[in-house]
Motif scaffolding. Structure first.
Motif, mmCIF file in Angstrom:
data_model
loop_
_atom_site.group_PDB
_atom_site.id
_atom_site.type_symbol
_atom_site.label_atom_id
_atom_site.label_comp_id
_atom_site.label_asym_id
_atom_site.label_seq_id
_atom_site.Cartn_x
_atom_site.Cartn_y
_atom_site.Cartn_z
ATOM 1 N N ALA A 1 1.920 4.976 -0.448
ATOM 2 C CA ALA A 1 2.346 4.381 -1.723
ATOM 3 C C ALA A 1 2.210 2.857 -1.701
ATOM 4 N N ALA A 2 2.572 2.236 -0.572
ATOM 5 C CA ALA A 2 2.462 0.778 -0.492
ATOM 6 C C ALA A 2 1.009 0.333 -0.580
ATOM 7 N N ALA A 3 0.116 1.073 0.076
ATOM 8 C CA ALA A 3 -1.305 0.728 0.030
ATOM 9 C C ALA A 3 -1.868 0.899 -1.376
ATOM 10 N N GLN A 4 -1.458 1.972 -2.059
ATOM 11 C CA GLN A 4 -1.939 2.205 -3.425
ATOM 12 C C GLN A 4 -1.464 1.099 -4.356
ATOM 13 N N SER A 5 -0.227 0.668 -4.180
ATOM 14 C CA SER A 5 0.291 -0.425 -5.009
ATOM 15 C C SER A 5 -0.471 -1.716 -4.741
ATOM 16 N N ARG A 6 -0.784 -1.961 -3.479
ATOM 17 C CA ARG A 6 -1.559 -3.156 -3.122
ATOM 18 C C ARG A 6 -2.939 -3.106 -3.773
ATOM 19 N N PHE A 7 -3.577 -1.932 -3.734
ATOM 20 C CA PHE A 7 -4.899 -1.804 -4.351
ATOM 21 C C PHE A 7 -4.803 -2.048 -5.858
ATOM 22 N N ASP A 8 -3.793 -1.457 -6.495
ATOM 23 C CA ASP A 8 -3.632 -1.623 -7.944
ATOM 24 C C ASP A 8 -3.514 -3.093 -8.325
ATOM 25 N N SER A 9 -2.725 -3.834 -7.552
ATOM 26 C CA SER A 9 -2.468 -5.223 -7.908
ATOM 27 C C SER A 9 -3.718 -6.091 -7.769
ATOM 28 N N ARG A 10 -4.626 -5.682 -6.901
ATOM 29 C CA ARG A 10 -5.815 -6.515 -6.641
ATOM 30 C C ARG A 10 -7.053 -6.053 -7.393
ATOM 31 N N TRP A 11 -7.239 -4.722 -7.549
ATOM 32 C CA TRP A 11 -8.545 -4.223 -7.961
ATOM 33 C C TRP A 11 -8.546 -3.351 -9.215
ATOM 34 N N SER A 12 -7.396 -2.939 -9.713
ATOM 35 C CA SER A 12 -7.404 -1.963 -10.807
ATOM 36 C C SER A 12 -8.131 -2.467 -12.046
#
Length: 330
Positions: free
Chosen positions: A194-205
């Motif tokens: 979940a933490a990794a997915q949130s990090r991806f969302d904040s940078r690349w979504s």
């Protein structure tokens, strides 16, 4: 070769100086992909690839697709380049008769789950698979290969690392710019907790327009409890630290870790040294499923393997995409 550390940091001096070379690399990739018409072989081709260099989770994704096709009653075969193997002609992998030196470690692992072919010429490999009864082709790491038509392209990315600094090789980890690669993708699968997915969302979504899948790699039971076990771990995969973190999450007492290069040969001298070090520490040697297929027979009994499997959080977009592909090819 291990990826430079600056690939996964905000662009600095090194990335800036190398950016013109990255532009040349991206231009070469685009020119290669803009070649003539891609070949169709009479069955759907599902490409599992990435736009990052190195490991992102493609092999667990192919294994997950193998189960999905099996549940749908579809006979799927994998076609792979067979990175690191000496065989170049279209060859069906024999997990008993071939070694990683023959066919590469990933195809040798995949052959335990579904029929797998290696071929330098992907189109020849696909034709051979169809001739042997394949009703669908899973093309392993073929997103930048122009030989075959893709009915469905799935780009896999490590959610924590994302697309690194966003630069193209050698300025960054990308084979092509994010906007270009994702413009050809049908689905994006980000793998991480979940933490990794949130990090991806904040940078690349905001830079990803393709429908999104999210998944996480979960370890399978090993038969021996890892909690509290003294462990010496080694891994020669794209991101060894992820494997070491998994062992810590399972409660293993990591006394030493050895991050090897991706696909690094496991020589007798290397394994003798690791096993001797573990014996001196009273530790168990542990590695990944992909590394284990490169072990020589005399070392396998001394090394514990911790396999992982991909768990998709939401299969809806994938199921819909596969339904569309097979209805069009039915």
């Amino acid at each position: 070769m291990r990826a430079p550390g600056f690939w996964h940091r905000p662009p600095g001096l090194a990335a800036t100086l190398l950016s013109p070379l990255g532009t040349l690399y991206a231009t070469g990739t685009a020119r290669r992909l803009a070649g003539g018409p891609r070949e169709k072989v009479g069955v759907p081709i599902i490409c599992v690839g990435n736009i990052n260099a190195g490991g992102t989770g493609k092999t667990p994704t192919v294994i997950a697709l193998a189960e999905i096709f099996r549940n749908r009653g579809i006979t799927a075969h994998v076609v792979s380049r067979g990175y690191g193997g000496r065989i170049t002609e279209p060859t069906r992998v024999d997990e008993q008769g071939h070694s990683a030196a023959d066919v590469g470690d990933e195809p040798l692992l995949l052959a335990a789950f579904l029929p797998t072919w290696v071929a330098e010429d992907r189109a020849e490999g696909a034709r051979a698979a169809v001739g042997a009864g394949a009703e669908a082709i899973i093309l392993d790491d073929g997103f930048q290969n122009p030989a075959l038509h893709h009915d469905l392209s799935i780009v896999v990315v490590d959610a924590w690392r994302g697309f690194g600094n966003g630069k193209v090789i050698p300025a960054g980890p990308l084979r092509e710019p994010v906007s270009v690669g994702m413009g050809r993708a049908d689905l994006l699968l980000s793998i991480g907790n979940a933490a990794a997915q949130s990090r991806f969302d904040s940078r690349w979504s905001t830079q990803v327009n393709a429908p999104r899948l999210r998944g996480e790699l979960t370890p399978l039971p090993t038969g021996l409890p890892l909690a509290g076990m003294p462990v010496l771990a080694f891994a020669g995969i794209g991101h060894p630290e992820k494997f070491f973190a998994t062992l810590r999450d399972l409660g293993a007492d990591l006394l030493a870790t050895h991050a090897l290069a991706d696909h690094q040969p496991l020589s007798g001298a290397l394994m003798t040294r690791l096993i001797r070090d573990a014996d001196m520490r009273g530790a168990q040697v542990v590695t990944t499923e992909k590394d284990a297929v490169r072990l020589k027979p005399e070392h396998r009994a001394r090394v514990m393997t911790v396999p992982v499997r991909l768990q998709l959080n939401e299969k809806g977009p994938l199921d819909a995409a596969l339904d569309r592909v097979f209805s069009m090819n039915g």
